[in-house]
Motif scaffolding. Structure first.
Motif, PDB file in Angstrom:
ATOM      1  N   ALA A  16       0.843  -1.205   0.000  1.00 21.45           N
ATOM      2  CA  ALA A  16       0.000   0.000   0.000  1.00 21.45           C
ATOM      3  C   ALA A  16       0.877   1.252   0.000  1.00 21.45           C
ATOM      4  CB  ALA A  16      -0.931  -0.007   1.205  1.00 21.45           C
ATOM      5  N   GLU A  17       1.919   1.227   0.807  1.00 20.68           N
ATOM      6  CA  GLU A  17       2.795   2.399   0.876  1.00 20.68           C
ATOM      7  C   GLU A  17       3.555   2.594  -0.439  1.00 20.68           C
ATOM      8  OE1 GLU A  17       4.846   2.684   4.563  1.00 20.68           O
ATOM      9  OE2 GLU A  17       6.202   4.252   3.833  1.00 20.68           O
ATOM     10  N   LEU A  18       4.032   1.498  -0.971  1.00 20.29           N
ATOM     11  CA  LEU A  18       4.759   1.569  -2.239  1.00 20.29           C
ATOM     12  C   LEU A  18       3.857   2.132  -3.346  1.00 20.29           C
ATOM     13  CD1 LEU A  18       7.510   0.757  -3.463  1.00 20.29           C
ATOM     14  CD2 LEU A  18       6.465  -1.429  -4.091  1.00 20.29           C
ATOM     15  N   LEU A  19       2.622   1.666  -3.384  1.00 17.29           N
ATOM     16  CA  LEU A  19       1.708   2.119  -4.436  1.00 17.29           C
ATOM     17  C   LEU A  19       1.364   3.601  -4.287  1.00 17.29           C
ATOM     18  CD1 LEU A  19      -0.660  -0.963  -4.891  1.00 17.29           C
ATOM     19  CD2 LEU A  19       1.266  -0.241  -6.326  1.00 17.29           C
ATOM     20  N   ARG A  20       1.368   4.078  -3.044  1.00 19.81           N
ATOM     21  CA  ARG A  20       1.128   5.516  -2.859  1.00 19.81           C
ATOM     22  C   ARG A  20       2.220   6.347  -3.534  1.00 19.81           C
ATOM     23  NH1 ARG A  20      -1.032   4.185   2.114  1.00 19.81           N
ATOM     24  NH2 ARG A  20       0.909   4.381   3.276  1.00 19.81           N
ATOM     25  N   HIS A  21       3.412   5.760  -3.638  1.00 16.93           N
ATOM     26  CA  HIS A  21       4.514   6.490  -4.283  1.00 16.93           C
ATOM     27  C   HIS A  21       4.457   6.422  -5.812  1.00 16.93           C
ATOM     28  CE1 HIS A  21       6.563   7.383  -0.554  1.00 16.93           C
ATOM     29  NE2 HIS A  21       6.582   6.120  -0.200  1.00 16.93           N
ATOM     30  N   ALA A  22       3.649   5.519  -6.342  1.00 21.56           N
ATOM     31  CA  ALA A  22       3.624   5.325  -7.805  1.00 21.56           C
ATOM     32  C   ALA A  22       2.738   6.376  -8.466  1.00 21.56           C
ATOM     33  CB  ALA A  22       3.145   3.917  -8.140  1.00 21.56           C
ATOM     34  N   PRO A  25       0.999   9.075 -12.647  1.00 18.09           N
ATOM     35  CA  PRO A  25       1.222   8.105 -13.708  1.00 18.09           C
ATOM     36  C   PRO A  25       1.979   8.728 -14.888  1.00 18.09           C
ATOM     37  CG  PRO A  25      -1.104   8.698 -13.554  1.00 18.09           C
ATOM     38  CD  PRO A  25      -0.409   9.380 -12.425  1.00 18.09           C
ATOM     39  N   LEU A  26       2.660   7.891 -15.613  1.00 17.76           N
ATOM     40  CA  LEU A  26       3.436   8.369 -16.765  1.00 17.76           C
ATOM     41  C   LEU A  26       2.490   8.935 -17.818  1.00 17.76           C
ATOM     42  CD1 LEU A  26       5.811   5.285 -16.892  1.00 17.76           C
ATOM     43  CD2 LEU A  26       6.365   7.595 -16.076  1.00 17.76           C
ATOM     44  N   VAL A  27       2.989   9.891 -18.570  1.00 15.39           N
ATOM     45  CA  VAL A  27       2.142  10.532 -19.578  1.00 15.39           C
ATOM     46  C   VAL A  27       1.860   9.563 -20.730  1.00 15.39           C
ATOM     47  CG1 VAL A  27       2.956  12.847 -19.043  1.00 15.39           C
ATOM     48  CG2 VAL A  27       4.119  11.486 -20.803  1.00 15.39           C
ATOM     49  N   ALA A  28       0.852   9.921 -21.504  1.00 18.89           N
ATOM     50  CA  ALA A  28       0.433   9.043 -22.605  1.00 18.89           C
ATOM     51  C   ALA A  28       1.238   9.312 -23.865  1.00 18.89           C
ATOM     52  CB  ALA A  28      -1.049   9.251 -22.880  1.00 18.89           C
ATOM     53  N   GLU A  29       1.290   8.299 -24.708  1.00 15.25           N
ATOM     54  CA  GLU A  29       1.844   8.456 -26.052  1.00 15.25           C
ATOM     55  C   GLU A  29       1.019   7.576 -26.982  1.00 15.25           C
ATOM     56  OE1 GLU A  29       5.885   7.076 -25.807  1.00 15.25           O
ATOM     57  OE2 GLU A  29       5.311   4.977 -25.765  1.00 15.25           O
ATOM     58  N   PHE A 320       3.806  -1.995  -8.666  1.00 18.60           N
ATOM     59  CA  PHE A 320       4.308  -0.612  -8.696  1.00 18.60           C
ATOM     60  C   PHE A 320       4.436  -0.129 -10.148  1.00 18.60           C
ATOM     61  CE2 PHE A 320       7.789   2.448  -8.966  1.00 18.60           C
ATOM     62  CZ  PHE A 320       7.459   3.360  -7.974  1.00 18.60           C
ATOM     63  N   LEU A 321       5.062  -0.945 -10.983  1.00 22.15           N
ATOM     64  CA  LEU A 321       5.269  -0.533 -12.381  1.00 22.15           C
ATOM     65  C   LEU A 321       3.954  -0.487 -13.154  1.00 22.15           C
ATOM     66  CD1 LEU A 321       8.588  -2.411 -13.097  1.00 22.15           C
ATOM     67  CD2 LEU A 321       8.232   0.078 -13.191  1.00 22.15           C
ATOM     68  N   LEU A 322       3.029  -1.356 -12.801  1.00 25.69           N
ATOM     69  CA  LEU A 322       1.725  -1.311 -13.467  1.00 25.69           C
ATOM     70  C   LEU A 322       0.971  -0.051 -13.066  1.00 25.69           C
ATOM     71  CD1 LEU A 322       0.635  -5.062 -13.285  1.00 25.69           C
ATOM     72  CD2 LEU A 322       1.352  -3.776 -15.313  1.00 25.69           C
ATOM     73  N   LYS A 323       1.045   0.283 -11.776  1.00 29.24           N
ATOM     74  CA  LYS A 323       0.342   1.495 -11.340  1.00 29.24           C
ATOM     75  C   LYS A 323       0.962   2.734 -11.984  1.00 29.24           C
ATOM     76  CE  LYS A 323      -1.699   4.135  -7.758  1.00 29.24           C
ATOM     77  NZ  LYS A 323      -1.380   4.749  -6.475  1.00 29.24           N
ATOM     78  N   LEU A 324       2.281   2.747 -12.097  1.00 24.72           N
ATOM     79  CA  LEU A 324       2.957   3.874 -12.743  1.00 24.72           C
ATOM     80  C   LEU A 324       2.448   4.051 -14.180  1.00 24.72           C
ATOM     81  CD1 LEU A 324       5.132   5.715 -11.524  1.00 24.72           C
ATOM     82  CD2 LEU A 324       6.867   4.286 -12.628  1.00 24.72           C
ATOM     83  N   GLN A 325       2.008   2.960 -14.777  1.00 30.32           N
ATOM     84  CA  GLN A 325       1.463   3.040 -16.139  1.00 30.32           C
ATOM     85  C   GLN A 325      -0.060   3.243 -16.131  1.00 30.32           C
ATOM     86  OE1 GLN A 325       3.488   0.116 -19.012  1.00 30.32           O
ATOM     87  NE2 GLN A 325       4.119  -0.673 -17.026  1.00 30.32           N
ATOM     88  N   GLY A 326      -0.621   3.408 -14.933  1.00 28.76           N
ATOM     89  CA  GLY A 326      -2.053   3.679 -14.849  1.00 28.76           C
ATOM     90  C   GLY A 326      -2.934   2.447 -14.926  1.00 28.76           C
ATOM     91  N   LEU A 330      -4.306  -4.377 -10.411  1.00 30.62           N
ATOM     92  CA  LEU A 330      -2.976  -4.542  -9.816  1.00 30.62           C
ATOM     93  C   LEU A 330      -2.877  -5.828  -9.005  1.00 30.62           C
ATOM     94  CD1 LEU A 330      -2.360  -0.902  -8.506  1.00 30.62           C
ATOM     95  CD2 LEU A 330      -1.682  -1.892 -10.703  1.00 30.62           C
ATOM     96  N   ALA A 331      -3.982  -6.211  -8.403  1.00 24.17           N
ATOM     97  CA  ALA A 331      -3.950  -7.370  -7.507  1.00 24.17           C
ATOM     98  C   ALA A 331      -3.989  -8.658  -8.319  1.00 24.17           C
ATOM     99  CB  ALA A 331      -5.136  -7.320  -6.559  1.00 24.17           C
ATOM    100  N   THR A 332      -3.335  -9.666  -7.781  1.00 28.54           N
ATOM    101  CA  THR A 332      -3.433 -10.976  -8.405  1.00 28.54           C
ATOM    102  C   THR A 332      -4.647 -11.689  -7.815  1.00 28.54           C
ATOM    103  OG1 THR A 332      -1.900 -11.727  -6.743  1.00 28.54           O
ATOM    104  CG2 THR A 332      -1.003 -11.288  -8.918  1.00 28.54           C
ATOM    105  N   ARG A 333      -5.170 -12.625  -8.565  1.00 27.05           N
ATOM    106  CA  ARG A 333      -6.352 -13.344  -8.095  1.00 27.05           C
ATOM    107  C   ARG A 333      -5.980 -14.773  -7.753  1.00 27.05           C
ATOM    108  NH1 ARG A 333      -8.686 -11.444 -13.551  1.00 27.05           N
ATOM    109  NH2 ARG A 333      -6.486 -11.916 -13.851  1.00 27.05           N
ATOM    110  N   PRO A 334      -5.815 -15.060  -6.465  1.00 23.23           N
ATOM    111  CA  PRO A 334      -5.430 -16.421  -6.089  1.00 23.23           C
ATOM    112  C   PRO A 334      -6.560 -17.414  -6.363  1.00 23.23           C
ATOM    113  CG  PRO A 334      -5.434 -14.944  -4.178  1.00 23.23           C
ATOM    114  CD  PRO A 334      -6.018 -14.190  -5.312  1.00 23.23           C
ATOM    115  N   VAL A 335      -6.164 -18.644  -6.572  1.00 28.46           N
ATOM    116  CA  VAL A 335      -7.114 -19.710  -6.859  1.00 28.46           C
ATOM    117  C   VAL A 335      -7.079 -20.691  -5.684  1.00 28.46           C
ATOM    118  CG1 VAL A 335      -7.760 -21.446  -8.569  1.00 28.46           C
ATOM    119  CG2 VAL A 335      -6.322 -19.525  -9.259  1.00 28.46           C
TER     120      VAL A 335
END
Ligand code: AMP
Ligand code: MG
Length: 408
Positions: A16-22, A25-29, A320-326, A330-335
């Motif tokens: 949660a703390e790490l994601l707050r730093h992300a 988000p990076l700009v679009a292209e 973190f990298l996914l959030k930086l890309q917007g 983000l969460a994985t879905r356990p089975v």
């Protein structure tokens, strides 16, 4: 001199703390739709047309009016409509020869597949089996309606997504810019494969494996990797590498050297140049993990042990990298799956055990769960996410996270 022990953190709190730093988000292209696999959409994609654009045939056969097409009826074939052309309205009492994907002519309300018809004379077909109303007609707009959001902002595109975007006519897509990641490994024991043959390795030397999997993991997450190689275990070299990497990267990612031993230079060097939080995350494998900033760049320090490095990347750096890309997901879905093994002495930390699905639909455990044994990651096809202190008996239900999802 060793620094004080870093605070113990739960994985959820650290994430949660790490994601707050992300942020931000990076700009679009704009990228070509051909190159958009793995990238995150920066805007909703709205369809300017319906797909399919008109009712069309799902079969090679004959377009008919159900009222005319009784079993045994003989109908004049009044026109021929291959895919890519459009016919004319179907005259009553006739059939149109039609092919898969061709528009259904006005007036026709079913397709009889050619296997259910027999041509009886030149230009005449006999209906073998009477069709139901609407049979073998693919309806206009059944895939996409006009004005619909076919893919939402934050969606990470896969091969099907790029196909769907192309299907609504988009040759270019708005996506988040690729994160630029400056990567380096620390450790004077590290040798690059190819530089020294195995028989000539000096005592204490090991090959650098983290550099290889981290590069590939980053590439799979859509990152541009700037690899600074191996940085010697000195303060000066560490400072120089950090400064260089901070100039042109969104993230500096390192492996090794984040413990609090006197050979661990990352912590003091990052603190000298910027800010650093060092956490001891209550997971196994894993533990030491650092987040900080050097100039404008984020800094993440992974543990050196290969499995710890790999697993903490998947659990923390990946979101973190996914959030930086917007990215929205983000969460994985356990089975929920059944353990086919015993785990009598659970750790007091949350554990991520390397397991593999077996043919009975259960999970087998890799025998050696040590954080240095990379074989476990290759043998396994996922991890069990086991709560702190939770012993497992064969037959128990456990939470399985497949690598297929974590590596996508
Ligand atoms: P460290 O976190 O630097 O104390 O390293 C912990 C363990 O991981 C040590 O046994 C290192 O030799 C090993 N290690 C560190 N970096 C790498 C790497 N890039 N590849 C393989 N093993 C590594
Ligand atoms: Mg080291």
């Amino acid at each position: 001199m060793n620094a004080p022990r870093p605070p113990l953190q739960s994985l959820d709190d650290a994430l949660a703390e790490l994601l707050r730093h992300a942020e931000p988000p990076l700009v679009a292209e704009q990228v070509s739709t051909f190159d958009a696999d793995g990238r995150v959409l920066a805007e909703d994609l709205v369809s300017a047309l319906q797909v399919p654009p008109q009712d069309n045939s799902a079969m090679d056969g004959y377009a008919v009016r159900v009222a005319d097409a009784k079993a045994g009826a003989e109908l004049a074939v009044s026109q021929r409509i291959p895919a890519g052309s459009s016919g004319t309205p179907l005259a009553a009492g006739t059939a149109a020869r039609i092919f898969t994907g061709a528009p259904v002519p006005a007036g026709a309300d079913a397709i009889v597949m050619q296997e259910d018809c027999t041509p009886v004379a030149d230009g005449v077909v006999r209906i073998g089996r009477a069709p139901a109303l609407g049979q073998w007609i693919r309806r206009a707009g059944e895939d996409v309606t006009r004005g619909a959001i076919v893919l939402a902002k934050g969606e990470r595109l896969g091969p099907a997504g790029v196909g769907l975007a192309a299907g609504i006519g988009l040759a270019w897509l708005p996506v988040a810019r690729q994160p630029r990641v400056g990567l380096f490994s620390t450790g004077d024991e590290l040798v690059m494969p190819g530089e020294v043959p195995p028989q000539d390795m000096r005592p204490g030397a090991i090959y650098n494996s983290n550099r290889f999997f981290l590069r590939r993991l980053l590439a799979r997450l859509g990152c541009e990797v700037n690899d600074l190689g191996i940085v010697p275990d000195t303060r000066a070299a560490t400072l120089a590498a950090l400064e260089r990497a901070s100039a042109s990267n969104d993230l500096i990612l390192t492996s090794g050297g984040v413990s609090v031993g006197e050979e661990d230079h990352i912590r003091p060097a990052v603190q000298q140049l910027g800010t650093l939080d060092l956490w001891s995350i209550a997971i196994k494998p894993g533990k030491p993990f650092a987040y900080g900033r050097v100039g404008a760049a984020h800094f993440i320090g992974l543990p050196g042990n290969p499995v710890s490095s790999f697993v903490t990347f998947l659990l923390l750096v990946r979101p973190f990298l996914l959030k930086l890309q917007g990215a929205a997901q983000l969460a994985t879905r356990p089975v929920a799956m059944r353990a086919h093994f015993d785990w009598p002495r659970a750790d007091k930390r949350r554990e991520f055990m390397r397991v593999r699905r077996n043919e009975q639909g259960g999970l087998d455990l890799f025998a050696n769960q040590s954080s240095g044994v990379l074989t476990s990651m290759v043998w396994g096809d996922g991890v069990v996410d086991n709560p702190p202190g939770q012993a497992i008996k064969a037959g128990d239900t456990v939470q399985f996270i497949p690598f297929a999802e974590l590596l996508a």
